[in-house]
Design a protein around this motif. Structure first.
Motif, PDB file in Angstrom:
ATOM      1  N   ASP A 117       7.447  11.713  -4.464  1.00  0.00           N
ATOM      2  CA  ASP A 117       8.851  11.324  -4.614  1.00  0.00           C
ATOM      3  C   ASP A 117       9.274  10.365  -3.500  1.00  0.00           C
ATOM      4  O   ASP A 117      10.097   9.481  -3.706  1.00  0.00           O
ATOM      5  CB  ASP A 117       9.743  12.571  -4.573  1.00  0.00           C
ATOM      6  N   ALA A 118       8.684  10.586  -2.315  1.00  0.00           N
ATOM      7  CA  ALA A 118       8.978   9.709  -1.181  1.00  0.00           C
ATOM      8  C   ALA A 118       7.660   9.151  -0.657  1.00  0.00           C
ATOM      9  O   ALA A 118       7.121   9.627   0.340  1.00  0.00           O
ATOM     10  CB  ALA A 118       9.703  10.472  -0.083  1.00  0.00           C
ATOM     11  N   PRO A 119       7.095   8.182  -1.352  1.00  0.00           N
ATOM     12  CA  PRO A 119       5.762   7.676  -0.987  1.00  0.00           C
ATOM     13  C   PRO A 119       5.747   7.046   0.393  1.00  0.00           C
ATOM     14  O   PRO A 119       6.745   6.477   0.848  1.00  0.00           O
ATOM     15  CB  PRO A 119       5.483   6.630  -2.076  1.00  0.00           C
ATOM     16  N   ASN A 120       4.617   7.178   1.043  1.00  0.00           N
ATOM     17  CA  ASN A 120       4.429   6.561   2.352  1.00  0.00           C
ATOM     18  C   ASN A 120       4.047   5.105   2.136  1.00  0.00           C
ATOM     19  O   ASN A 120       2.881   4.784   1.909  1.00  0.00           O
ATOM     20  CB  ASN A 120       3.337   7.296   3.127  1.00  0.00           C
ATOM     21  N   ARG A 121       5.026   4.230   2.174  1.00  0.00           N
ATOM     22  CA  ARG A 121       4.799   2.818   1.871  1.00  0.00           C
ATOM     23  C   ARG A 121       3.842   2.157   2.865  1.00  0.00           C
ATOM     24  O   ARG A 121       3.130   1.220   2.531  1.00  0.00           O
ATOM     25  CB  ARG A 121       6.132   2.058   1.852  1.00  0.00           C
ATOM     26  N   THR A 122       3.860   2.671   4.097  1.00  0.00           N
ATOM     27  CA  THR A 122       2.958   2.110   5.108  1.00  0.00           C
ATOM     28  C   THR A 122       1.505   2.350   4.716  1.00  0.00           C
ATOM     29  O   THR A 122       0.664   1.453   4.822  1.00  0.00           O
ATOM     30  CB  THR A 122       3.235   2.741   6.482  1.00  0.00           C
ATOM     31  N   GLU A 123       1.204   3.563   4.244  1.00  0.00           N
ATOM     32  CA  GLU A 123      -0.161   3.883   3.818  1.00  0.00           C
ATOM     33  C   GLU A 123      -0.552   3.086   2.587  1.00  0.00           C
ATOM     34  O   GLU A 123      -1.687   2.626   2.464  1.00  0.00           O
ATOM     35  CB  GLU A 123      -0.288   5.384   3.558  1.00  0.00           C
ATOM     36  N   ARG A 127      -7.487   6.040  -4.089  1.00  0.00           N
ATOM     37  CA  ARG A 127      -7.031   7.433  -4.056  1.00  0.00           C
ATOM     38  C   ARG A 127      -5.798   7.562  -3.158  1.00  0.00           C
ATOM     39  O   ARG A 127      -4.824   8.238  -3.504  1.00  0.00           O
ATOM     40  CB  ARG A 127      -8.165   8.330  -3.571  1.00  0.00           C
ATOM     41  N   THR A 128      -5.842   6.905  -2.017  1.00  0.00           N
ATOM     42  CA  THR A 128      -4.701   6.917  -1.100  1.00  0.00           C
ATOM     43  C   THR A 128      -3.480   6.286  -1.748  1.00  0.00           C
ATOM     44  O   THR A 128      -2.366   6.811  -1.664  1.00  0.00           O
ATOM     45  CB  THR A 128      -5.054   6.128   0.192  1.00  0.00           C
TER      46      THR A 128
END
Length: 219
Positions: free
Chosen positions: A23-29, A14-15
């Motif tokens: 549009d600007a995904p949190n790549r760290t997550e 889900r995360t």
């Protein structure tokens, strides 16, 4: 184990999906969710427990099916059919394993089963062996189509875990067949197994001598 594993995988997926939609995904997550799933699979593999490995594989398949149905618009009937077949074969293996409680349970399974296929060591190629081999091959076939390096690692771990599960299950089969052959030496499965495993026959002969010696001493 299955419910807990599946629950954890669903949270991670889900995360990952939520961030990939942005549009600007949190790549760290996203990376963190992959790392946690990889850690889960690694931990399951280290147990060397074929039952837990099959449960985790079932959880992975359930999560993949949910991803295809709810989150990816371009999923195909072939993809869903492949997952459903995987769930069917793994489910059949788990049902069979639930009937086995140590060597005694395996003996009953062998005695009352209509065994048709045996490997080169005289071990039954039963529903568990078939599921492990077929699911491993299915994952191998899918590896070339992975979209990311992380997905490839996950599939490789799933395949490696199934290889581990198969090795451990075969060891259990050897122990079970030795015990089975001792109790039912005239059964066709015993004769086939002992003809392929001379060391097992020697072991049983020595056991018989030990039993006879004890009886003679008691007299």
């Amino acid at each position: 184990m299955l419910n807990e594993y599946y629950k954890n995988i669903k949270v991670l997926r889900r995360t990952r999906y939520k961030n990939n939609k942005d549009d600007a995904p949190n790549r760290t997550e996203v990376r963190h969710s992959y790392d946690l799933e990889i850690d889960l699979l690694s931990s399951v593999g280290k147990t060397k427990n074929f039952l837990e490995i099959l449960r985790s594989e079932s959880g992975e398949l359930e999560a993949n099916k949910e991803d295809l149905i709810k989150k990816f618009k371009h999923s195909t009937v072939e993809q869903l059919n492949a997952i459903n077949k995987g769930l069917e074969r793994v489910g059949a293996a788990l049902d069979s394993l639930e009937k086995i409680e140590g060597k005694a349970g395996y003996i009953g399974l062998i005695y009352y089963s209509a065994l048709r296929h045996f490997d080169s060591k005289g071990l039954p190629v039963d529903v568990v062996r078939e599921a492990l081999a077929d699911q491993r091959q299915s994952i191998t076939n899918s590896l070339s189509g992975m979209n990311t390096e992380e997905d490839a690692i996950i599939y490789q771990l799933r395949r490696d875990n199934l290889i581990t599960a198969e090795k451990e299950y075969i060891q259990m089969q050897h122990k079970g067949m030795r015990y089975f052959s001792q109790k039912y030496p005239d059964h066709y499965a015993s004769k086939r197994y002992l003809s392929k495993n001379k060391d097992a026959q020697i072991f049983l002969d020595q056991s018989d001598k030990t039993v006879k010696q004890k009886r003679d001493q008691e007299r």
